[in-house]
Scaffold this motif. Structure first.
Motif, short mmCIF file in Angstrom:
data_model
loop_
_atom_site.label_atom_id
_atom_site.label_comp_id
_atom_site.label_asym_id
_atom_site.label_seq_id
_atom_site.Cartn_x
_atom_site.Cartn_y
_atom_site.Cartn_z
N SER A 154 0.50 -1.46 0.02
CA SER A 154 -0.19 -0.04 0.35
C SER A 154 1.15 1.82 -0.42
N ARG A 205 2.49 4.19 -0.63
CA ARG A 205 2.45 5.55 -1.52
C ARG A 205 3.61 6.33 -1.98
N SER A 233 2.56 1.27 -7.05
CA SER A 233 1.40 2.09 -6.56
C SER A 233 2.66 3.18 -5.82
N SER A 259 2.33 5.20 -11.76
CA SER A 259 1.27 6.78 -10.41
C SER A 259 2.49 7.49 -10.06
#
Length: 955
Positions: free
Chosen positions: A189, A191, A213, A237
């Protein structure tokens, strides 16, 4: 109770509940106590606050001061609680002055519900990152940056699988490849990952590809090495990528299919190379692009013109080339604020710069030409130094009301400074040095009250000293090498520039008598008054001065003892004056800090006192051309950093100082024109003078055989490679100058190259053969053994000296034939074998055929061209061609060629000033032009450093 009564009661309870602190009803007391215990386990250290506020512009104060029992902990500064459960879920102690060790039993680990922990900007005193962090299973944001955590990042941090943001930057941490692999696998997860300055030397750049991600990645200055796949820049991303300051990181930018949401890209200080591809046009969201200090090449592509949102563009310190097309000057017309193209190979003219918001523009160290472009009124910083801009400075520059820094140095600008120049009232730094500007200074400069740096040196300004300037903030003031004239009122001077700490007014026409107190009441760090017409006694330096030069004036009198009150002095240059008397013994007080002492060419007398203590930092000592007598002070052996020792042209009586050979850094030893005597006895097998490059013992009374043992010790002259050290020069801040005899002429060399190697033993009473071992000194450039009593033949080993440029064996008793191997010395430009007893035919091939009869005269047994005496059985020789005749014109041509070779091919020369002291045609202008050309070429080749170079002249 009716339903309306029940409803009213509930409303009352709700009102009562809402009127009290909500969290105080819900926060568990054990968590509040845990925070208090955490607070009490640390001291408060305000030192960290300076770093936060000065470097990171973050407000710094001790948040824990609000942590008191009387107030619910959910209301404490930096604490966030869950609105439903009351559990502490966030702790932000950014820059809270915490100091101490974070232990494994810390009450911090009782706060199991923490989702966000920010300890940025504290000092945890080299605490390790503890495995206990795994207790925070719901953690999403963790920031331990700039808080002095140290050691290896534990594998347990990879168990925080819900992490969205992880920042461990600016801590002395190491991340092993195996642990990094676990991070990639478990933190799906994630970022934001910020590891700036964390040691990632074992991590492969390819591993980052698996963070699919990520939106933010900072791995600057992480010792990363290897090749970055170009597909890495296409992560779907990624909006922020900083890989700067990883010098061993290689790669190229994607040539195709580069569609990316990147907004920030920095490859500063890496080894990325190649061209900027056309595909960069597809990265339309870029606002910051920094490719500086890398290895990019080629033209600047037109595709950059498609980046409409750029605010920051830095392409400096690469190898971009060619002329910049006109479209470039409209890139991101409405958004660009920072443009840096410095230190490239760009050329051509530049139109006027009309960006609406451009604040910073740097064009320096290129080959731009034509009129100087004037930026738009929004500019605050304009650097255009080290180019080829010509013409006058346009008066439109006066409209730059926001300008803080202006650097136009090292161009070809001419004419007067516009009279309105002082309208740039915000100006703090102004550098117009090394141009052809002339005339008086504009009096409007008096309005530039914020000036702190003013450098007008190396121009043709003609004016009185600008005491009218009255700049209360001025710290740096450089007027050297101009045509300023007149007297200076020292009293008014101190009032006009109360903050000044750098003053260089050398090489002008100032004339006055300084008051006896001189600068003793100022705080000047650097004082350079050299090469003017100042008279009177020595003006005293400030107690804080570390560089002081009054060289080449008409200063008279003795050196006063209170001169030594300036205990910070590192460089003292009093040369070329009319000083008398002896050296003050108080110089002993300066010996532990003093680096350079130059008293050359005065009338100082007496013995040289034992000034030098065991902690001496002296690198240069020049007492030449005075009246010193007696023996050398043995305390010189304490100067373990001594590089240059020049005691020439005095009355010193001593034997050869073999004991100086223990000085491991000594590169120049000049003892010529004294009364040194006896043999040069060097013990066999001794390891002495390991770095000596220049040895001059000429014009003394040495006798006996030439010192073969000494020659064998000169390791720095054995090979060209050994002679070249990391630095090109003997010293850096101070330009060491010595006088050497080349081609029978005395020539002064300033700022000596380490590859300049010479031996001069002329004008003594040496006897016997020339030792063959001298032929092992392969890096030798000059050898002078003339005017001795040497006998025997010229050794064949001299033909091994392939770098030799001049050889003088004249006025001896050498016999036999001239070795043909001397003809193989391709760089030999001067040869004097005259006045010996050489015999036979002069070899006619290669280099030897280029010399005139002056090189061989006075040898009755020699014959053949270029001598008029023909050899037996020889045919009539033709007259020497004009090219081989060493006439007056050829004399100059030879020297021009040899100066070029000495200065350029021998090792790239910068700042070498060659002054003729005895040359029958005076001081030719072509020599100055050659030297200037060499300086510019060498400076371009070596790339000048970013910092401003301050050049001191200390003849």
């Amino acid at each position: 109770m009716g339903w309306h009564q029940i409803l009213g009661h509930l409303c009352f309870l709700f009102f009562l509940h809402s009127s009290l602190p909500f969290a105080s009803l819900l926060c568990p007391p054990d968590q509040c106590n845990a925070l208090l215990n955490f607070k009490n386990s640390f001291a408060l250290d305000s030192e960290s606050s300076r770093t936060c506020e000065e470097d990171y512009h973050v407000t710094s104060y001790p948040k824990t001061n609000s942590w008191n029992k009387g107030v619910d902990c959910c209301l404490w500064d930096g604490v966030t609680c869950n609105e439903v459960t009351g559990n502490i879920v966030g702790l932000d102690l950014t820059c809270s002055w915490l100091y101490g060790t974070l232990h494994s039993n810390s009450s911090l680990f009782l706060l199991r519900h923490l989702r966000s922990l920010n300890l940025f900007g504290n000092n945890f005193d080299d605490s390790p990152i503890l495995p206990n962090l795994t207790i925070f299973v719901k953690m999403t944001h963790l920031n331990l940056s700039r808080s002095q955590f140290r050691g290896t990042i534990p594998s347990e941090i990879s168990h925080l699988s819900k992490l969205v943001s992880l920042d461990l930057s600016f801590c002395p941490l190491q991340l092993e490849n195996s642990i990094f692999t676990m991070l990639v696998r478990n933190l799906t997860s994630l970022r934001k990952l910020a590891l700036h300055s964390v040691d990632l030397s074992t991590v492969s750049p390819k591993s980052f590809m698996n963070f699919s991600s990520l939106t933010h990645l900072s791995v600057a200055d992480c010792y990363l090495g290897g090749i970055v796949p170009d597909t890495f820049f296409q992560l779907p991303s990624l909006t922020y990528l900083d890989m700067s300051y990883n010098f061993y990181l290689f790669g190229i930018l994607p040539k195709s299919n580069w569609t990316s949401p990147l907004e920030f890209l920095s490859l500063l200080g890496t080894s990325f190379s190649g061209k900027i591809p056309k595909s960069v046009a597809n990265v339309k969201n870029l606002t910051i692009l920094d490719l500086s200090n890398s290895k990019f090449t080629g033209l600047i592509p037109s595709s950059l013109g498609n980046l409409k949102q750029l605010q920051f563009l830095d392409l400096s310190s690469n190898n971009f080339s060619g002329e910049i097309p006109k479209w470039f000057w409209e890139i991101s017309h409405d958004t660009l604020e920072h443009l840096d193209l410095s230190r490239n190979l760009l050329g051509g003219g530049i139109p006027q710069l009309h960006w609406k918001r451009l604040s910073y523009i740097n064009l320096k160290n290129n080959s731009f030409q034509g009129p100087l472009p004037i930026p738009s009124p929004s500019a605050s910083y304009f650097h255009a130094a080290d180019n080829g801009f010509t013409g006058e400075i346009d008066s439109s520059i006066c409209q730059l009301n926001s300008l803080l820094e202006l650097d136009l140095s090292n161009n070809y600008l001419f004419g007067n400074i516009p009279p309105c120049f002082g309208n740039t009232t915000s100006l703090m730094n102004l550098d117009l040095s090394s141009n052809n500007l002339r005339g008086p200074l504009p009096r409007s400069l008096v309005k530039s009250v914020n000036l702190s740096w003013l450098n007008l040196s190396h121009n043709e300004f003609s004016d009185i000293f600008p005491q009218w300037l009255e700049a209360p903030n001025l710290q740096f003031f450089g007027l050297q090498f101009n045509k300023f004239y007149g007297r200076i009122n020292i009293t008014a001077f101190a009032l006009s520039f109360p903050a000044l700490n750098y003053l260089s007014i050398s090489n002008n026409h100032f004339s006055s008598l300084w008051p006896s107190e001189g600068f003793s009441n100022t705080s000047f760090l650097i004082i350079d008054l050299s090469n003017n017409n100042f008279g009177g006694p020595i003006p005293l330096p400030s107690p804080f001065t570390f560089y002081y030069s009054i060289a080449s004036n008409s200063i008279t009198g003795k050196i006063p003892s209170w001169f030594c009150n300036a205990t910070y002095l590192k460089i003292i240059i009093l040369s070329n004056n009319d000083l008398i008397g002896s050296l003050p013994r108080c110089f002993t007080n300066l010996s532990t800090s003093l680096s350079v002492l130059n008293l050359r060419k005065n009338h100082l007398e007496g013995t040289i006192p034992q000034l030098f203590l065991s902690r001496s930092m002296l690198t240069t000592l020049d007492l030449s051309r005075n009246l010193f007598e007696g023996t050398l002070p043995r305390s010189l052996v304490n100067c373990e950093y001594l590089e240059v020792l020049d005691l020439s042209n005095n009355r010193i009586e001593d034997t050869f100082p073999t004991w100086l050979g223990t000085l491991q850094e000594l590169k120049v030893l000049v003892l010529k024109s004294n009364n040194f005597k006896d043999l040069l006895n060097i013990p066999k097998g001794a390891h002495l003078f390991p770095k000596l490059h220049i040895l001059d013992l000429s014009n003394n009374n040495f006798g006996g055989p030439l010192p073969a043992n000494l020659i064998m010790n000169l390791k720095a002259m054995l090979n060209s490679e050994d002679g070249q050290e990391k630095s090109l020069y003997m010293t850096s801040l101070y330009e060491t100058s010595i006088t050497v005899t080349m081609k029978g002429l005395e020539i002064e060399l300033v700022k000596i190259l380490t590859v300049f190697t010479t031996i001069d033993l002329s004008c003594n009473s040496f006897q016997g053969d020339i030792p063959g071992v001298i032929g092992h000194l392969h890096s030798l450039i000059g050898l002078n053994l003339s005017h001795n009593h040497l006998t025997g033949s010229i050794p064949l080993t001299l033909g091994n000296l392939t770098d030799l440029e001049w050889l003088d064996l004249s006025s001896n008793k050498l016999n036999g034939r001239i070795p043909r191997k001397l003809g193989d010395l391709a760089f030999l430009g001067y040869l004097n074998l005259s006045k010996n007893q050489l015999t036979g035919q002069i070899p006619q091939d290669k280099q030897l055929s280029t010399f005139s009869s002056n090189s061989f005269g006075g040898n009755p047994g020699l014959c053949g061209t270029p001598l008029p005496k023909a050899c037996p059985n020889d045919a009539q020789h033709p007259q020497p061609s004009p090219s081989s005749t060493f006439n007056h014109e050829g004399h100059g041509s030879w020297f021009k060629h040899k100066v070029v070779w000495i200065g350029f091919a021998s090792g790239i020369i910068i700042g070498i000033s060659i002054e003729y002291i005895a040359f029958e045609t005076g001081r030719p202008k072509w020599l100055l032009r050659v030297v200037r050309m060499l300086e510019r070429r060498a400076a371009k080749w070596m790339e000048k450093p970013k910092q401003k170079a301050i050049k001191f002249h200390g003849k």
